[in-house]
Design a protein around this motif. Structure first.
Motif, PDB file in Angstrom:
ATOM      1  N   LEU A 243       3.708  39.006  41.600  1.00  0.00           N
ATOM      2  CA  LEU A 243       3.409  37.587  41.319  1.00  0.00           C
ATOM      3  C   LEU A 243       2.674  37.464  39.998  1.00  0.00           C
TER       4      LEU A 243
ATOM      5  N   PRO B  89       0.747  31.233  51.503  1.00  0.00           N
ATOM      6  CA  PRO B  89       0.073  30.399  52.490  1.00  0.00           C
ATOM      7  C   PRO B  89       0.481  28.928  52.376  1.00  0.00           C
TER       8      PRO B  89
ATOM      9  N   ASP C   5       6.691  25.044  48.390  1.00  0.00           N
ATOM     10  CA  ASP C   5       5.572  25.951  48.109  1.00  0.00           C
ATOM     11  C   ASP C   5       4.343  25.069  47.861  1.00  0.00           C
ATOM     12  N   VAL C   6       3.206  25.710  47.714  1.00  0.00           N
ATOM     13  CA  VAL C   6       1.963  24.953  47.478  1.00  0.00           C
ATOM     14  C   VAL C   6       2.091  24.055  46.244  1.00  0.00           C
TER      15      VAL C   6
ATOM     16  N   HIS D  76       7.912  35.306  40.833  1.00  0.00           N
ATOM     17  CA  HIS D  76       7.542  36.056  42.044  1.00  0.00           C
ATOM     18  C   HIS D  76       8.829  36.703  42.587  1.00  0.00           C
TER      19      HIS D  76
ATOM     20  N   ASN E 230       6.231  29.535  39.804  1.00  0.00           N
ATOM     21  CA  ASN E 230       6.668  30.938  39.845  1.00  0.00           C
ATOM     22  C   ASN E 230       7.669  31.216  40.977  1.00  0.00           C
ATOM     23  N   VAL E 231       7.355  30.706  42.171  1.00  0.00           N
ATOM     24  CA  VAL E 231       8.236  30.943  43.332  1.00  0.00           C
ATOM     25  C   VAL E 231       9.575  30.234  43.118  1.00  0.00           C
TER      26      VAL E 231
HETATM   27  N1  NVA Z   1       2.937  29.533  43.911  1.00  0.00           N
HETATM   28  C1  NVA Z   1       1.946  30.222  44.712  1.00  0.00           C
HETATM   29  C2  NVA Z   1       2.628  31.299  45.520  1.00  0.00           C
HETATM   30  C3  NVA Z   1       1.752  32.089  46.439  1.00  0.00           C
HETATM   31  C4  NVA Z   1       2.528  33.134  47.199  1.00  0.00           C
HETATM   32  C5  NVA Z   1       0.863  30.782  43.814  1.00  0.00           C
HETATM   33  O1  NVA Z   1       1.176  31.306  42.739  1.00  0.00           O
HETATM   34  O2  NVA Z   1      -0.310  30.703  44.184  1.00  0.00           O
END
Ligand code: NVA
Length: 306
Positions: free
Chosen positions: A122, A264, A222-223, A127, A158-159
């Motif tokens: 990451l 998370p 995602d977050v 990621h 990133n995800v």
């Molecule tokens: N986009 C989130 C992914 C966590 C797995 C981060 O970079 O915090």
């Protein structure tokens, strides 16, 4: 295109991605191996981690190797010691570096100076380990050969970037719904579209979650605030307030659709409190598949570097 490092999904050819998913399915059944027998892996983490840290540690041991965890206060990557020196020193002791970093160029610098494979666990840009685990999860629940359409609702982070690059490499359409200013980086869109075999545009940016969801078999979020962006969280919570995934929103999807999240999760923000337990949610399969995919990544990179 093939590289001895895995910093980006673009370091893998389309065949490499398929190979890693197939290998991961196999390793999910054959739990133990001696692929990493006598080998040590340094795990450099600048940010917190549950899934990545534990799944790498367990996976390395299941393959007969020895993980060495180095948290942010132990190494002082780029502060106490230059990134290039850390890379050169670790190359004298261990056989691979797994690194979770704030800035993607820290990974590039590690890779430039290391004589061993560097794996991105990451960064702010990508990621890839998550995306490869996600490909295995989609394979198990839907089948990658069906080229399911993926709707990503939220931040072009990133995800989202790694998922877009992996899914479109395998021929899936990727529709991302995000507020203005949070779209996928242009470079990711260009790279993904340039890998499409018949010149098809596979990435589509829309502004409303419903527009993406109604066309998709895989709904992903995602977050809203990634690690390192905490000082933007008030603004982000406001900008993303209409982007929450709920079971009612999932009802607009095609029959047989699945819900994915790398975790998370923040209940009450990108997901409602009942979303992770909805029968369409596969988030804990996703978490498990990180383990199998990462073992496949080691096997693949070692095959390549010998
Ligand atoms: N986009 C989130 C992914 C966590 C797995 C981060 O970079 O915090």
């Amino acid at each position: 295109m093939s590289s001895t490092h895995l910093l980006s999904i673009c370091d893998l050819s389309i065949n490499d991605i398929s190979h890693i998913v197939t290998l991961a399915s196999k390793l999910k059944i054959e739990k133990f191996s001696d692929t990493l027998h006598g080998k040590s892996v340094a795990m450099l983490f600048e940010k917190p981690s549950l899934r990545t840290k534990v799944s790498f540690d367990v996976g390395i041991r299941q393959m007969g190797g020895h993980p060495i965890y180095l948290g942010k206060d132990e190494v002082g990557l780029g502060g106490r010691e230059a990134v290039s020196d850390v890379a050169r020193v670790l190359s004298r002791y261990v056989d691979a570096i797994v690194a979770r970093v704030f800035k993607h160029n820290t990974l590039e610098e590690l890779a430039m100076h290391a004589s061993i494979p560097v794996i991105n666990a990451l960064s702010d840009s990508e990621h890839p380990c998550q995306a490869l685990g996600d490909m295995l999860t989609i394979e198990e629940h839907i089948g990658l050969s069906k080229r399911p359409t993926i709707a990503f609702i939220g931040d072009g982070n990133n995800v989202a970037s790694s998922l877009a690059l992996a899914a479109t490499a395998l021929g899936s359409k990727f529709i991302i719904a995000s507020p203005i200013g949070y779209e996928l980086p242009k470079t990711v869109v260009e790279k993904a579209n340039s890998r499409s075999s018949n010149g098809q545009i596979l990435i589509h940016q829309v502004s409303q979650p419903q527009e993406a969801i109604t066309q998709a078999e895989v709904i992903y979020t995602d977050v809203w605030t990634s690690m390192g962006q905490e000082n933007e969280s008030t603004k982000r919570n406001k900008d993303f307030e209409n982007f929450q995934i709920t079971p009612q929103l999932m009802d607009l999807t095609k029959p047989g659709s699945i819900f994915m999240h790398p975790l998370p999760a923040h209940q009450g923000q990108e997901v409602s409190s009942d979303m992770l337990d909805d029968p369409r949610s596969v988030v804990f399969d996703q978490a498990e598949n990180r383990l199998h995919a990462q073992k496949a990544i080691f096997a693949h990179l070692l095959e390549r570097s010998t």
